[in-house]
Motif scaffolding. Sequence first.
Motif, mmCIF file in Angstrom:
data_model
loop_
_atom_site.group_PDB
_atom_site.id
_atom_site.type_symbol
_atom_site.label_atom_id
_atom_site.label_comp_id
_atom_site.label_asym_id
_atom_site.label_seq_id
_atom_site.Cartn_x
_atom_site.Cartn_y
_atom_site.Cartn_z
ATOM 1 N N HIS A 1 0.846 -1.286 0.199
ATOM 2 C CA HIS A 1 -0.012 -0.062 0.107
ATOM 3 C C HIS A 1 0.627 1.232 -0.116
ATOM 4 O O HIS A 1 0.324 2.280 -0.267
ATOM 5 C CB HIS A 1 -0.925 0.051 1.166
ATOM 6 N N ASN A 2 2.185 0.939 0.057
ATOM 7 C CA ASN A 2 2.966 2.383 0.176
ATOM 8 C C ASN A 2 3.315 2.538 -1.486
ATOM 9 O O ASN A 2 4.193 1.795 -1.974
ATOM 10 C CB ASN A 2 4.191 1.822 0.848
ATOM 11 N N SER A 3 2.604 3.715 -2.024
ATOM 12 C CA SER A 3 3.037 3.978 -3.203
ATOM 13 C C SER A 3 4.251 4.398 -3.577
ATOM 14 O O SER A 3 4.833 4.390 -4.456
ATOM 15 C CB SER A 3 1.924 4.995 -3.547
ATOM 16 N N GLU A 4 4.903 4.912 -2.580
ATOM 17 C CA GLU A 4 6.490 5.462 -2.778
ATOM 18 C C GLU A 4 7.449 4.557 -3.173
ATOM 19 O O GLU A 4 7.984 4.669 -4.099
ATOM 20 C CB GLU A 4 6.566 6.237 -1.506
ATOM 21 N N ILE A 5 7.268 3.387 -2.287
ATOM 22 C CA ILE A 5 7.985 2.284 -2.359
ATOM 23 C C ILE A 5 7.769 1.554 -3.919
ATOM 24 O O ILE A 5 8.672 1.395 -4.780
ATOM 25 C CB ILE A 5 7.723 0.933 -1.305
ATOM 26 N N MET A 6 6.637 1.431 -3.900
ATOM 27 C CA MET A 6 6.289 0.674 -5.164
ATOM 28 C C MET A 6 6.488 1.460 -6.479
ATOM 29 O O MET A 6 7.021 0.895 -7.454
ATOM 30 C CB MET A 6 4.411 0.555 -5.512
ATOM 31 N N GLU A 7 6.557 2.713 -6.471
ATOM 32 C CA GLU A 7 6.806 3.687 -7.498
ATOM 33 C C GLU A 7 8.456 3.457 -7.707
ATOM 34 O O GLU A 7 8.759 3.440 -8.764
ATOM 35 C CB GLU A 7 6.548 5.175 -7.089
ATOM 36 N N ALA A 8 9.332 3.655 -6.650
ATOM 37 C CA ALA A 8 10.718 3.752 -6.522
ATOM 38 C C ALA A 8 11.038 2.256 -7.285
ATOM 39 O O ALA A 8 12.082 2.082 -8.135
ATOM 40 C CB ALA A 8 11.466 3.560 -5.173
ATOM 41 N N ALA A 9 10.303 1.105 -6.753
ATOM 42 C CA ALA A 9 10.661 -0.148 -7.307
ATOM 43 C C ALA A 9 10.243 -0.324 -8.976
ATOM 44 O O ALA A 9 11.239 -0.991 -9.526
ATOM 45 C CB ALA A 9 9.869 -1.217 -6.646
#
Lengths: 373, 280
Positions: free
Chosen positions: B57-65
């Motif tokens: 649910h952490n969009s920042e992490i998913m975006e970075a990945a």
Amino acid sequence: MNAVQTPAAARGGAPYVRLEGLTKRFGDFVAVRQVSLDIARGEIFCLLGASGCGKTTLLRMLAGFETPTEGSIWIDGVDVTHVPPYERPVNMMFQSYALFPHMTVAQNVAFGLRQDGTAKSEIDGRVHEMLAMVQLDGYDKRKPHQLSGGQRQRVALARALVKRPKLLLLDEPLGALDKKLRERTQFELVSLQERLGVTFVIVTHDQEEAMTLASRIGVMRAGEILQVGTPTDIYEFPGSRFVADFIGSVNMVEGRLVEDEPDHVRIQCEQLGCMVYVDHGVSAPPDAPVAVAIRPEKIQLSREQPPGTDNLLAGRVTGVAYLGDATRYLVQLPNGFQLRVTAPNVSRREERFEQDDAVWLSWHPSSPVVVTR
Amino acid sequence: MHDRRSWFVLSMLCFGFAFLYVPILSMVVYSFNASRLVTVWDSAHSPTLAWYVELFHNSEIMEAARLSFRIASVNATGAVILGTLAAFALERYRRFRGRGLFSLLTTAPMVLPEVITGLSLLLLFVVLEPLIGARGATTITIAHMTFSMAYAIVVIQARLATVDRSLEEAAMDLGARPWKVFAVITLPLIAPAIASAWVLSFILSWDDIVITSFVSGPGSTTLPQYVFSKVRLGVSPDINALATILVLIVSVAVIVAGTYMMRRDQRRIRDAQVALGAGG
């Protein structure tokens, strides 16, 4: 002998393959030096020489992998000196076979035809015809690593022949096979060549291979072709010390021409301690130093003294090697010089000589070969 | 005597493996920890998958990945293409002017300090800004390619050296033009090396942080950069979860590749035995 050296000219045609003053230098090293050679259509020509004599470089120039420094190559009337390998009507069978490991047998054989854009149906037909010819039907789906050495050799041959080249180059074609297989394959290769009529140029260091396969042999040394001739010519009439010594086994003695007549010569040989009588003339200046080459199988051994005085020596057997089909003797002359003698074992109860037997050596006046170079 | 030595060897082996894998193992264990404090094991509520849920649910992490994945893929592909061409030139055209210098220059990025590479690239991209735009994913990709390519060349050139030249000559002799020879003979034969070079380049890019920091822009944060910035504020357990997932992916990939290669080798040995048995 002249007719043999220029067979095409004898038939009134231009030579099929012609090399003119071919030279290849790698930096300061001259690999091939001024080689000129004519090869007739349908011939099996063998380049014979020790490793490093330039025979492979010559073959690679024929294939187009090396560009000659000087000279030109003509195939069927066309100058191909600067034609790249993929446009030459020449195919090559590599010493390592160079089968493509990621393709099946059928794909390997079809490769050349596919490059020419041959129709699929025709490719299949010709590939199977070729595989049948080398007795590999049913192996088409195998990969090279699933084949034995002899089978790989035949795939390589099929692949090189399927495009029906004007000239097939074979680099040590039988070198990687064991002895029994090699003997069988030699005859298969010759019969295949006769059926297809393709001109073969074979490179080999194995003189037996050259003798069985070739219609003519070119003996090479240090980038030069020393002598060209049929296997019989090369063996019976070597033109130089090197050729006499290189092909087969030979007793080589130095001598001096003392009697020079058109129909015979006498040569004084210090090493033998006798006069050698030869029943044909030689073209050498009188008193010139010459070498006399006598093949071991052309010397007869006997216990009783044969009649006559020329070509006759007394000696003592110092070595015996029984080989089955023949026996090799080492015979020492009173002055210490040793001669090699080979006697065929024609019958089982034949008289054979033992170590230390006193024997007489003799040979026919036509047997010695006199070389001046 | 013999027993004592084998005991010694065994304990050294265990120590070695522990040294390498205990930190990773503890990270995996703590990713299931319910406590928000990384160092405290909350035995009442553990194990839990809460951090994994939070991670997705952490969009920042998913975006970075996603960004890291994209950069790493493009980088690996580009590095392999350039690396193959360079390796081919170095290996197959052995006698050209400046070959030694070319060879040196292609592998220099491997030994150059990353800070130097990063700084010089930053200066270059500042100058080139009118041409390639502001710093971001593009500049990171280009930067990664400069050093990934060096590794790709080494891997591919080593394989190319073992490919029998007479295979290429045979293809040419049978009528294939040089480009065709490269495409249908050379390329399939060096494919395993190209695959490993791709994976290597991908991983080099995936975990690079030093050079990335120099050339990234405000809008582009790669996964290592995100993790690094988070850790500076204190390690949060969802990073453990993320790391555990990455370890899982890598382990599965290694096991699958290892099994495949073992089976292939066994098959080759069997085939060779069949061929020898057939004789003739």
